[in-house]
Design an enzyme around this catalytic site. Structure first.
Site, PDB file in Angstrom:
ATOM      1  N   SER A 134      22.957  42.998  34.716  1.00  0.00           N
ATOM      2  CA  SER A 134      21.982  43.112  35.799  1.00  0.00           C
ATOM      3  C   SER A 134      21.373  44.512  35.782  1.00  0.00           C
ATOM      4  O   SER A 134      22.009  45.475  35.329  1.00  0.00           O
ATOM      5  CB  SER A 134      22.681  42.895  37.140  1.00  0.00           C
ATOM      6  OG  SER A 134      21.792  43.124  38.216  1.00  0.00           O
ATOM      7  N   TYR A 146      29.016  44.519  44.216  1.00  0.00           N
ATOM      8  CA  TYR A 146      28.453  43.567  43.247  1.00  0.00           C
ATOM      9  C   TYR A 146      27.961  44.329  42.014  1.00  0.00           C
ATOM     10  O   TYR A 146      28.272  43.968  40.875  1.00  0.00           O
ATOM     11  CB  TYR A 146      27.295  42.787  43.881  1.00  0.00           C
ATOM     12  CG  TYR A 146      26.463  42.040  42.865  1.00  0.00           C
ATOM     13  CD1 TYR A 146      26.918  40.854  42.300  1.00  0.00           C
ATOM     14  CD2 TYR A 146      25.224  42.533  42.427  1.00  0.00           C
ATOM     15  CE1 TYR A 146      26.169  40.178  41.346  1.00  0.00           C
ATOM     16  CE2 TYR A 146      24.468  41.860  41.484  1.00  0.00           C
ATOM     17  CZ  TYR A 146      24.939  40.689  40.941  1.00  0.00           C
ATOM     18  OH  TYR A 146      24.212  40.023  39.985  1.00  0.00           O
TER      19      TYR A 146
HETATM   20  N1  LIG Z   1      19.071  36.241  40.623  1.00  0.00           N
HETATM   21  C1  LIG Z   1      19.050  37.533  40.327  1.00  0.00           C
HETATM   22  O1  LIG Z   1      18.237  38.324  40.844  1.00  0.00           O
HETATM   23  C2  LIG Z   1      20.009  38.079  39.305  1.00  0.00           C
HETATM   24  C3  LIG Z   1      19.721  39.348  38.769  1.00  0.00           C
HETATM   25  C4  LIG Z   1      20.602  39.876  37.825  1.00  0.00           C
HETATM   26  C5  LIG Z   1      21.708  39.150  37.439  1.00  0.00           C
HETATM   27  N2  LIG Z   1      21.960  37.921  37.982  1.00  0.00           N
HETATM   28  C6  LIG Z   1      23.139  37.207  37.526  1.00  0.00           C
HETATM   29  O2  LIG Z   1      22.704  36.010  36.912  1.00  0.00           O
HETATM   30  C7  LIG Z   1      23.793  35.089  36.858  1.00  0.00           C
HETATM   31  C8  LIG Z   1      23.291  33.721  37.269  1.00  0.00           C
HETATM   32  O3  LIG Z   1      22.826  33.777  38.600  1.00  0.00           O
HETATM   33  P1  LIG Z   1      21.508  33.042  39.095  1.00  0.00           P
HETATM   34  O4  LIG Z   1      20.574  34.078  39.562  1.00  0.00           O
HETATM   35  O5  LIG Z   1      21.054  32.046  38.094  1.00  0.00           O
HETATM   36  O6  LIG Z   1      22.074  32.357  40.436  1.00  0.00           O
HETATM   37  P2  LIG Z   1      22.445  30.864  40.816  1.00  0.00           P
HETATM   38  O7  LIG Z   1      21.251  29.995  40.679  1.00  0.00           O
HETATM   39  O8  LIG Z   1      23.115  31.002  42.141  1.00  0.00           O
HETATM   40  O9  LIG Z   1      23.496  30.424  39.708  1.00  0.00           O
HETATM   41  C9  LIG Z   1      24.825  30.845  39.715  1.00  0.00           C
HETATM   42  C10 LIG Z   1      25.585  29.925  38.777  1.00  0.00           C
HETATM   43  O10 LIG Z   1      26.938  30.391  38.665  1.00  0.00           O
HETATM   44  C11 LIG Z   1      27.781  29.293  38.887  1.00  0.00           C
HETATM   45  N3  LIG Z   1      29.054  29.720  39.428  1.00  0.00           N
HETATM   46  C12 LIG Z   1      29.292  30.517  40.507  1.00  0.00           C
HETATM   47  N4  LIG Z   1      30.603  30.644  40.709  1.00  0.00           N
HETATM   48  C13 LIG Z   1      31.214  29.898  39.745  1.00  0.00           C
HETATM   49  C14 LIG Z   1      32.549  29.616  39.425  1.00  0.00           C
HETATM   50  N5  LIG Z   1      33.573  30.104  40.159  1.00  0.00           N
HETATM   51  N6  LIG Z   1      32.816  28.829  38.371  1.00  0.00           N
HETATM   52  C15 LIG Z   1      31.801  28.305  37.635  1.00  0.00           C
HETATM   53  N7  LIG Z   1      30.519  28.546  37.877  1.00  0.00           N
HETATM   54  C16 LIG Z   1      30.228  29.323  38.928  1.00  0.00           C
HETATM   55  C17 LIG Z   1      27.034  28.379  39.826  1.00  0.00           C
HETATM   56  O11 LIG Z   1      27.478  27.032  39.678  1.00  0.00           O
HETATM   57  P3  LIG Z   1      28.430  26.228  40.692  1.00  0.00           P
HETATM   58  O12 LIG Z   1      28.180  26.755  42.069  1.00  0.00           O
HETATM   59  O13 LIG Z   1      28.007  24.831  40.461  1.00  0.00           O
HETATM   60  O14 LIG Z   1      29.803  26.486  40.181  1.00  0.00           O
HETATM   61  C18 LIG Z   1      25.623  28.490  39.273  1.00  0.00           C
HETATM   62  O15 LIG Z   1      25.440  27.610  38.187  1.00  0.00           O
HETATM   63  C19 LIG Z   1      24.886  35.675  37.755  1.00  0.00           C
HETATM   64  O16 LIG Z   1      25.853  36.299  36.926  1.00  0.00           O
HETATM   65  C20 LIG Z   1      24.136  36.737  38.572  1.00  0.00           C
HETATM   66  O17 LIG Z   1      24.997  37.773  38.989  1.00  0.00           O
HETATM   67  C21 LIG Z   1      21.114  37.369  38.906  1.00  0.00           C
END
Ligand SMILES: NC(=O)c1ccc[n+]([C@@H]2O[C@H](COP(=O)([O-])OP(=O)(O)OC[C@H]3O[C@@H](n4cnc5c(N)ncnc54)[C@H](OP(=O)(O)O)[C@@H]3O)[C@@H](O)[C@H]2O)c1
Length: 222
Positions: A134, A146
């Site tokens: 991130s 975080y």
């Molecule tokens: N959105 C942003 O601005 C941003 C920026 C930088 C980095 N990120 C990172 O990008 C990654 C993906 O996030 P996203 O933005 O795509 O958000 P998201 O749409 O909320 O997706 C999060 C994913 O992680 C899964 N997950 C969460 N806890 C889990 C667990 N215990 N076991 C298995 N799967 C789990 C969720 O699936 P289930 O709930 O179905 O398990 C979902 O598929 C994360 O690592 C986040 O920190 C996001």
């Protein structure tokens, strides 16, 4: 033969977009997350190229069973440790220690467990591990716990890239700024789209063998 990528956090956002991009480029995908209904809907859309594995990324057994089952179908060329979560209440004094534990279990231990499960298979193919870091893992943000989990991800990815290079493997950290996903409660259409991050993942795993893409840092222009 089609190459195969295992993706955690594939039920929504960046993981689901990466699954779509990978299938569009001829890859097979193993989709891992807790929400089996969402994985099934995505697999229905993607057809024969997708296999689903419902599980929790904070459990090593769930990951090992999923990765081993996917590998039995023809090996694994790449794994994307992408599952992650944020905190509802930020701050060390105001935050909830139980929520920290759950976040560390996924954002830190989940990445280690995904690597642990995937590396024996990746080693056979000189494969690729991609992790979702991130912008919050590249700079200091006041009080962010975080962000500190993402500093771990960045440090580990760099160390693992050195280790994997010894046997011809590659490791990439993809570091987005704000992305319009379910990570946030309100839509952020002017920020990065999950497809933008998926394109970065595909760039890294499709790069010629001589190229180790160590980090891709993407920020929204707005
Ligand atoms: N959105 C942003 O601005 C941003 C920026 C930088 C980095 N990120 C990172 O990008 C990654 C993906 O996030 P996203 O933005 O795509 O958000 P998201 O749409 O909320 O997706 C999060 C994913 O992680 C899964 N997950 C969460 N806890 C889990 C667990 N215990 N076991 C298995 N799967 C789990 C969720 O699936 P289930 O709930 O179905 O398990 C979902 O598929 C994360 O690592 C986040 O920190 C996001």
């Amino acid at each position: 033969m089609a190459r195969t990528i295992f993706i955690t956090g594939a039920s929504s956002g960046i993981g689901a977009a990466t699954a779509r991009a990978a299938v569009a480029q001829g890859w097979h995908v193993g989709l891992f997350a807790r929400s089996e209904d969402k994985l099934r809907a995505l697999a229905d859309e993607l057809g024969d190229a997708a296999s689903i594995f419902a599980g929790d990324a904070s459990r090593l057994d769930d990951l090992t069973n999923a990765v081993d089952a996917l590998a039995e179908r023809g090996g694994i060329d790449a794994a994307f440790a992408n599952a992650g979560k944020g905190l509802s209440k930020p701050g060390t004094e105001a935050g909830d220690p139980d929520e920290w534990r759950q976040m560390v279990d996924v954002n830190v231990m989940g990445v280690l467990y995904t690597a642990r499960a995937a590396l024996p298979h990746l080693r056979r193919r000189k494969g690729h591990l991609v992790v979702t870091g991130s912008a919050a893992g590249r700079r200091h943000i006041s009080g962010s716990i975080y962000g500190a989990t993402k500093w771990f991800v960045h440090g580990y990815a760099g160390n693992l890239a050195e280790e994997m290079r010894e046997w011809g493997g590659r490791c990439t950290v993809v570091a987005p700024g704000m992305v319009d996903t379910a990570f946030f409660d309100t839509p952020k259409p002017e920020k990065l789209h999950p497809e933008d991050v998926a394109a970065a993942v595909m760039h890294a795993i499709e790069a010629p063998e001589r190229v180790g893409v160590r980090e891709i840092f993407l920020m929204p222009q707005n």
